[in-house]
Write a protein that holds these residues in place. Structure first.
Motif, PDB file in Angstrom:
ATOM      1  N   ALA A 183       0.913  -1.261   0.137  1.00 17.35           N
ATOM      2  CA  ALA A 183       0.104   0.038  -0.046  1.00 17.35           C
ATOM      3  C   ALA A 183       0.677   1.313   0.018  1.00 17.35           C
ATOM      4  CB  ALA A 183      -0.967  -0.055   1.210  1.00 17.35           C
ATOM      5  N   ALA A 184       2.215   1.221   0.199  1.00 18.24           N
ATOM      6  CA  ALA A 184       2.971   2.298   0.079  1.00 18.24           C
ATOM      7  C   ALA A 184       3.157   2.783  -1.231  1.00 18.24           C
ATOM      8  CB  ALA A 184       4.555   2.000   0.829  1.00 18.24           C
ATOM      9  N   ASP A 185       3.252   4.164  -1.175  1.00 22.15           N
ATOM     10  CA  ASP A 185       3.387   5.012  -2.534  1.00 22.15           C
ATOM     11  C   ASP A 185       4.964   5.231  -2.970  1.00 22.15           C
ATOM     12  OD1 ASP A 185       2.743   6.191  -4.985  1.00 22.15           O
ATOM     13  OD2 ASP A 185       2.625   8.255  -4.095  1.00 22.15           O
ATOM     14  N   VAL A 186       5.727   3.886  -2.727  1.00 22.44           N
ATOM     15  CA  VAL A 186       7.175   3.854  -3.090  1.00 22.44           C
ATOM     16  C   VAL A 186       7.541   2.658  -4.009  1.00 22.44           C
ATOM     17  CG1 VAL A 186       7.778   5.420  -1.297  1.00 22.44           C
ATOM     18  CG2 VAL A 186       8.068   3.146  -0.917  1.00 22.44           C
ATOM     19  N   PRO A 187       8.348   2.672  -4.608  1.00 23.90           N
ATOM     20  CA  PRO A 187       8.919   1.173  -5.237  1.00 23.90           C
ATOM     21  C   PRO A 187       9.022   0.237  -4.452  1.00 23.90           C
ATOM     22  CG  PRO A 187      10.123   3.135  -6.203  1.00 23.90           C
ATOM     23  CD  PRO A 187       9.568   3.654  -4.752  1.00 23.90           C
ATOM     24  N   VAL A 188       8.729  -0.910  -4.631  1.00 26.97           N
ATOM     25  CA  VAL A 188       8.590  -1.958  -3.615  1.00 26.97           C
ATOM     26  C   VAL A 188       9.182  -3.362  -4.403  1.00 26.97           C
ATOM     27  CG1 VAL A 188       7.061  -3.980  -2.441  1.00 26.97           C
ATOM     28  CG2 VAL A 188       6.621  -1.465  -2.291  1.00 26.97           C
ATOM     29  N   LEU A 189       9.825  -4.162  -3.782  1.00 24.11           N
ATOM     30  CA  LEU A 189      10.633  -5.466  -4.119  1.00 24.11           C
ATOM     31  C   LEU A 189       9.760  -6.480  -3.375  1.00 24.11           C
ATOM     32  CD1 LEU A 189      14.093  -6.382  -5.177  1.00 24.11           C
ATOM     33  CD2 LEU A 189      12.954  -7.858  -3.734  1.00 24.11           C
ATOM     34  N   ILE A 190       9.391  -7.489  -4.079  1.00 22.17           N
ATOM     35  CA  ILE A 190       8.518  -8.549  -3.507  1.00 22.17           C
ATOM     36  C   ILE A 190       9.417  -9.684  -3.564  1.00 22.17           C
ATOM     37  CG2 ILE A 190       6.535  -9.725  -3.097  1.00 22.17           C
ATOM     38  CD1 ILE A 190       5.012  -7.484  -4.851  1.00 22.17           C
ATOM     39  N   ASP A 191       9.892 -10.689  -2.563  1.00 19.82           N
ATOM     40  CA  ASP A 191      10.705 -11.724  -2.787  1.00 19.82           C
ATOM     41  C   ASP A 191      10.066 -12.994  -1.826  1.00 19.82           C
ATOM     42  OD1 ASP A 191      12.957 -13.354  -3.569  1.00 19.82           O
ATOM     43  OD2 ASP A 191      13.955 -12.827  -1.768  1.00 19.82           O
ATOM     44  N   ALA A 192      10.226 -13.915  -2.297  1.00 18.85           N
ATOM     45  CA  ALA A 192      10.119 -15.170  -1.181  1.00 18.85           C
ATOM     46  C   ALA A 192       8.788 -15.344  -0.598  1.00 18.85           C
ATOM     47  CB  ALA A 192      11.308 -15.008  -0.113  1.00 18.85           C
ATOM     48  N   ASP A 193       8.604 -15.189   0.465  1.00 18.07           N
ATOM     49  CA  ASP A 193       7.213 -15.526   0.925  1.00 18.07           C
ATOM     50  C   ASP A 193       6.323 -14.408   0.775  1.00 18.07           C
ATOM     51  OD1 ASP A 193       7.763 -17.845   2.293  1.00 18.07           O
ATOM     52  OD2 ASP A 193       8.805 -16.816   4.082  1.00 18.07           O
ATOM     53  N   GLY A 194       6.977 -13.276   0.385  1.00 21.32           N
ATOM     54  CA  GLY A 194       6.054 -12.175  -0.134  1.00 21.32           C
ATOM     55  C   GLY A 194       5.296 -12.308  -1.283  1.00 21.32           C
ATOM     56  N   LEU A 195       6.006 -13.206  -2.401  1.00 19.80           N
ATOM     57  CA  LEU A 195       5.451 -13.557  -3.440  1.00 19.80           C
ATOM     58  C   LEU A 195       4.379 -14.338  -3.375  1.00 19.80           C
ATOM     59  CD1 LEU A 195       8.727 -14.231  -5.342  1.00 19.80           C
ATOM     60  CD2 LEU A 195       7.211 -12.399  -6.123  1.00 19.80           C
ATOM     61  N   ARG A 196       4.360 -15.326  -2.360  1.00 21.36           N
ATOM     62  CA  ARG A 196       3.166 -16.284  -1.984  1.00 21.36           C
ATOM     63  C   ARG A 196       2.013 -15.305  -1.169  1.00 21.36           C
ATOM     64  NH1 ARG A 196       2.499 -18.723   2.814  1.00 21.36           N
ATOM     65  NH2 ARG A 196       4.815 -18.178   3.361  1.00 21.36           N
ATOM     66  N   LEU A 197       2.269 -14.464  -0.406  1.00 25.69           N
ATOM     67  CA  LEU A 197       1.348 -13.878   0.341  1.00 25.69           C
ATOM     68  C   LEU A 197       0.887 -12.569  -0.253  1.00 25.69           C
ATOM     69  CD1 LEU A 197       3.492 -13.812   3.878  1.00 25.69           C
ATOM     70  CD2 LEU A 197       1.341 -15.278   3.067  1.00 25.69           C
ATOM     71  N   ALA A 198       1.279 -12.040  -1.268  1.00 26.47           N
ATOM     72  CA  ALA A 198       0.928 -10.751  -1.873  1.00 26.47           C
ATOM     73  C   ALA A 198      -0.472 -10.973  -2.804  1.00 26.47           C
ATOM     74  CB  ALA A 198       1.969 -10.122  -2.882  1.00 26.47           C
ATOM     75  N   ASP A 199      -1.349 -10.056  -2.565  1.00 27.62           N
ATOM     76  CA  ASP A 199      -2.788 -10.191  -3.215  1.00 27.62           C
ATOM     77  C   ASP A 199      -2.376  -9.773  -4.814  1.00 27.62           C
ATOM     78  OD1 ASP A 199      -5.866 -10.171  -3.292  1.00 27.62           O
ATOM     79  OD2 ASP A 199      -5.065  -8.281  -4.266  1.00 27.62           O
ATOM     80  N   ALA A 200      -2.600 -10.570  -5.480  1.00 29.25           N
ATOM     81  CA  ALA A 200      -2.392 -10.289  -6.904  1.00 29.25           C
ATOM     82  C   ALA A 200      -3.027  -8.912  -7.575  1.00 29.25           C
ATOM     83  CB  ALA A 200      -2.885 -11.184  -7.902  1.00 29.25           C
ATOM     84  N   ASP A 201      -4.252  -8.686  -7.120  1.00 31.13           N
ATOM     85  CA  ASP A 201      -4.991  -7.419  -7.498  1.00 31.13           C
ATOM     86  C   ASP A 201      -4.003  -6.270  -6.864  1.00 31.13           C
ATOM     87  OD1 ASP A 201      -6.753  -8.615  -8.896  1.00 31.13           O
ATOM     88  OD2 ASP A 201      -8.201  -8.855  -7.401  1.00 31.13           O
ATOM     89  N   ALA A 202      -3.745  -6.253  -5.801  1.00 28.63           N
ATOM     90  CA  ALA A 202      -2.924  -5.339  -4.845  1.00 28.63           C
ATOM     91  C   ALA A 202      -1.791  -4.972  -5.693  1.00 28.63           C
ATOM     92  CB  ALA A 202      -2.670  -5.726  -3.625  1.00 28.63           C
ATOM     93  N   VAL A 203      -0.922  -6.011  -6.352  1.00 28.93           N
ATOM     94  CA  VAL A 203       0.260  -5.563  -6.961  1.00 28.93           C
ATOM     95  C   VAL A 203      -0.113  -5.000  -8.247  1.00 28.93           C
ATOM     96  CG1 VAL A 203       2.083  -6.997  -8.194  1.00 28.93           C
ATOM     97  CG2 VAL A 203       1.324  -7.778  -5.904  1.00 28.93           C
TER      98      VAL A 203
END
Length: 342
Positions: A183-203
């Motif tokens: 939800a932050a308005d800055v660049p974000v790197l998603i790795d490892a467990d974050g890839l599994r937990l991230a909501d696709a629509d949010a990405v």
């Protein structure tokens, strides 16, 4: 033919491409000839840069045959060299301070995997940003190893200003933190467990740049296919992920591929690494390094490409032909940086 060559143990020289590989995709369907040397003409073909076909090419030598202006104006692939990376690396100036150089936030680690946080912070501290903020349950472990880290226990939204976030390494099942970072308005790197937990629509809905860094297994889960399908069609897979998630995607592997958000344009190929990088925690170091480059001002495509390039070189220097740990790779990043800039 391939079986005959293997039995004869002959030196194999391929002309332009090894027989049996797909020139445009790097895929291998059925049997293919494994060459010791490939002499190619005019320009490098994707099969000479992208696995699995690249493994069949051996050493590659390019012969200029005067194609000149007949080559495509926009290549399908790009492979950065030292000079390209040096031109992209952030460098402090006379007016720089730790905040002007960029601050990267690391939301990583868990009670079960505190080492992931330590390794991500290690990569970030060597990645060009001026400061690293850490949030998560591994604060004591991080401070014990890196006392210069700015540690917060209040979560990403209250950690202080950052120019980029890294989220996911060793995060376990902490979906709330992943959602908060997205939800932050800055660049974000998603790795490892974050890839599994991230909501696709949010990405997909993020306005700021997003860099996803899966290995083949994680990419397969995101695409809903078998791992073997990703490994056999790496170029198509990275483009499909970038298009599906509207994010820049760095697909880790023996050759790292980086596709810009949307999957269009040239895919960057990096082959600076070594098989010794296939060790626990290596990807955590890469995520911190690339995240720091994001915070220092590089775009997602450049941050992923430069991070992979330096990480690969650091792995080579740290290993030097022998087994290596992820912490050794992190410590070799400054040497790789200096080598690129010399």
């Amino acid at each position: 033919m391939a079986a005959l060559v293997e039995r004869a143990r002959a030196l194999v020289v391929a002309v332009d491409l090894p027989s049996g590989v797909d020139a445009d995709t790097g895929e291998v369907h059925g049997s293919a000839l494994r060459a010791d040397l490939t002499v190619t003409f005019g320009t490098h073909k994707p099969a000479l840069l992208v696995d699995p076909a690249r493994e069949y090419a051996g050493s590659v030598r390019l012969v200029d045959i005067g194609l000149g202006g007949h080559l495509p104006a926009v290549p399908g692939l790009e492979a950065l060299q030292h000079a390209d990376v040096a031109a992209l690396l952030p460098a402090p100036g006379g007016e720089s301070d730790k905040y002007r150089r960029g601050v990267v936030g690391i939301a990583a680690g868990s009670a079960r995997y505190p080492g992931a946080a330590v390794l991500a912070v290690a990569g970030a501290l060597r990645g060009g940003a001026g400061a690293v903020r850490y949030v998560g349950p591994a604060g004591d472990a991080v401070l014990a190893r890196f006392p210069e880290t700015l540690v917060s226990e209040r979560g990403p939204a209250h950690a202080g200003r950052v120019q980029a976030w890294v989220v996911g390494p060793g995060a376990g099942d902490d979906a709330a933190t992943v959602a908060e970072v997205l939800a932050a308005d800055v660049p974000v790197l998603i790795d490892a467990d974050g890839l599994r937990l991230a909501d696709a629509d949010a990405v997909r809905g993020r306005a700021a740049p997003t860099l996803m860094t899966p290995h083949a297994g994680e990419a397969a889960a995101l695409l809903g296919v078998a791992r073997e399908q990703v490994e056999g069609a790496r170029l198509a897979s990275v483009r499909e992920l970038a298009a599906r998630y509207r994010a820049t995607v760095l697909l880790k592997g023996s050759t790292t591929l980086v596709a810009d958000a949307g999957g269009e344009g040239p895919v960057r190929v990096n082959a600076t690494g070594t098989a010794w990088l296939a060790t626990a925690g290596s990807g955590d170091v890469l995520s911190g390094l690339a995240g720091s480059l994001l915070a220092a001002g590089l775009g997602a495509l450049d941050a992923g490409s430069v991070g992979a390039y330096l990480h690969g070189l650091a792995g080579r220097y740290a290993a030097d032909g022998a087994p290596v740990g992820a912490h050794d790779v992190a410590e070799a990043i400054p040497r790789a940086w200096r080598d690129v800039c010399d």
